[in-house]
Design a protein around this motif. Structure first.
Motif, PDB file in Angstrom:
ATOM      1  N   GLU A 170      -3.424   6.320   4.405  1.00  0.00           N
ATOM      2  CA  GLU A 170      -2.625   7.539   4.267  1.00  0.00           C
ATOM      3  C   GLU A 170      -1.182   7.323   4.717  1.00  0.00           C
ATOM      4  O   GLU A 170      -0.252   7.925   4.187  1.00  0.00           O
ATOM      5  CB  GLU A 170      -3.245   8.702   5.030  1.00  0.00           C
ATOM      6  N   ARG A 171      -0.980   6.443   5.676  1.00  0.00           N
ATOM      7  CA  ARG A 171       0.384   6.139   6.127  1.00  0.00           C
ATOM      8  C   ARG A 171       1.156   5.358   5.065  1.00  0.00           C
ATOM      9  O   ARG A 171       2.366   5.510   4.915  1.00  0.00           O
ATOM     10  CB  ARG A 171       0.352   5.357   7.436  1.00  0.00           C
ATOM     11  N   ILE A 186       4.957   5.865   3.485  1.00  0.00           N
ATOM     12  CA  ILE A 186       5.954   4.790   3.444  1.00  0.00           C
ATOM     13  C   ILE A 186       6.543   4.687   2.034  1.00  0.00           C
ATOM     14  O   ILE A 186       7.756   4.595   1.859  1.00  0.00           O
ATOM     15  CB  ILE A 186       5.343   3.457   3.904  1.00  0.00           C
ATOM     16  N   VAL A 187       5.681   4.707   1.028  1.00  0.00           N
ATOM     17  CA  VAL A 187       6.154   4.622  -0.358  1.00  0.00           C
ATOM     18  C   VAL A 187       7.014   5.836  -0.703  1.00  0.00           C
ATOM     19  O   VAL A 187       8.103   5.696  -1.278  1.00  0.00           O
ATOM     20  CB  VAL A 187       4.969   4.480  -1.335  1.00  0.00           C
ATOM     21  N   GLU A 188       6.544   7.014  -0.341  1.00  0.00           N
ATOM     22  CA  GLU A 188       7.312   8.236  -0.625  1.00  0.00           C
ATOM     23  C   GLU A 188       8.639   8.261   0.116  1.00  0.00           C
ATOM     24  O   GLU A 188       9.605   8.876  -0.347  1.00  0.00           O
ATOM     25  CB  GLU A 188       6.489   9.465  -0.249  1.00  0.00           C
ATOM     26  N   LEU A 199       2.996  -1.809  -3.524  1.00  0.00           N
ATOM     27  CA  LEU A 199       2.470  -0.798  -2.612  1.00  0.00           C
ATOM     28  C   LEU A 199       1.887   0.387  -3.373  1.00  0.00           C
ATOM     29  O   LEU A 199       0.850   0.926  -2.971  1.00  0.00           O
ATOM     30  CB  LEU A 199       3.561  -0.333  -1.636  1.00  0.00           C
ATOM     31  N   ARG A 200       2.526   0.761  -4.464  1.00  0.00           N
ATOM     32  CA  ARG A 200       1.984   1.858  -5.276  1.00  0.00           C
ATOM     33  C   ARG A 200       0.598   1.512  -5.819  1.00  0.00           C
ATOM     34  O   ARG A 200      -0.260   2.381  -5.935  1.00  0.00           O
ATOM     35  CB  ARG A 200       2.932   2.189  -6.419  1.00  0.00           C
ATOM     36  N   LYS A 201       0.370   0.265  -6.153  1.00  0.00           N
ATOM     37  CA  LYS A 201      -0.930  -0.173  -6.649  1.00  0.00           C
ATOM     38  C   LYS A 201      -2.001  -0.128  -5.570  1.00  0.00           C
ATOM     39  O   LYS A 201      -3.199  -0.091  -5.880  1.00  0.00           O
ATOM     40  CB  LYS A 201      -0.835  -1.582  -7.239  1.00  0.00           C
ATOM     41  N   LEU A 202      -1.583  -0.124  -4.318  1.00  0.00           N
ATOM     42  CA  LEU A 202      -2.535  -0.055  -3.207  1.00  0.00           C
ATOM     43  C   LEU A 202      -2.968   1.370  -2.898  1.00  0.00           C
ATOM     44  O   LEU A 202      -3.910   1.591  -2.143  1.00  0.00           O
ATOM     45  CB  LEU A 202      -1.924  -0.685  -1.950  1.00  0.00           C
ATOM     46  N   LEU A 203      -2.281   2.342  -3.452  1.00  0.00           N
ATOM     47  CA  LEU A 203      -2.582   3.750  -3.169  1.00  0.00           C
ATOM     48  C   LEU A 203      -3.765   4.246  -4.000  1.00  0.00           C
ATOM     49  O   LEU A 203      -4.130   3.729  -4.983  1.00  0.00           O
ATOM     50  CB  LEU A 203      -1.368   4.629  -3.430  1.00  0.00           C
TER      51      LEU A 203
END
Length: 171
Positions: A79-80, A84-86, A167-171
């Motif tokens: 969730e963190r 970070i991405v946002e 990082l987006r792919k990890l969400l």
């Protein structure tokens, strides 16, 4: 149970080669669930019980035992990672690479940007919550002032960099 993202340092570079299938198998053998690897750069999303320090120690020891290298990871609650991405503070452009640099502790990140002299026309660097955000022109991710600082031997064990698209792919 907590959903985690493990960011491995130095995987599939400098002679340390770990296939995603083998990496996922290790995490499952450690007793973790919902294991998913992303790309071939040492990114694992998984669910595990326990405190962050326990999970991190178990993963690092498992990597050392299985793959025979001096492993260390940055462990981030899933969730963190979304925050970070946002929170990426710079405008994206097709001719730029956007990164987040993660550190094993805030001191490492503070040292990374201390007294850093960058050219804002070339790259942008900003401290965030648990990361340093960085944007640079494509093709320049090894030769800007920040890139050279981040590549210094003193940061090898304490930081790892990920492209925001990864990082987006990890969400």
């Amino acid at each position: 149970m907590t959903r985690w993202v493990a960011l491995l340092r130095g995987v599939n570079v400098n002679g340390i080669t770990i296939r995603n299938a083998d990496l996922a198998t290790l995490f499952r053998e450690l007793g973790y669930a919902d294991v998913r690897t992303v790309l071939a750069s040492g990114n694992v999303v998984f669910t595990a019980p326990g405190e962050a320090s326990e999970v991190q120690a178990a993963v690092e020891q498992g990597l050392r035992d299985r793959f025979g290298y001096d492993a260390w990871i940055v462990l981030v609650p899933h969730e963190r990672l979304a925050a970070i991405v946002e929170g990426f503070p710079f405008g994206s452009a097709p001719d730029r690479h956007d990164y987040a640099v993660f550190g094993s502790d805030d001191t490492a990140l503070d040292e990374l940007i201390a007294d850093l002299d960058t050219d804002d026309a070339v790259e942008q660097v900003q401290r965030g919550d648990g990361v340093v955000y960085w944007s640079c022109p494509k093709g320049s991710s090894t030769d800007t002032a920040f890139a050279k600082r981040a590549a210094a031997a003193r940061f090898k064990r304490t930081t790892t960099t990920r492209n925001v698209n990864t990082l987006r792919k990890l969400l």
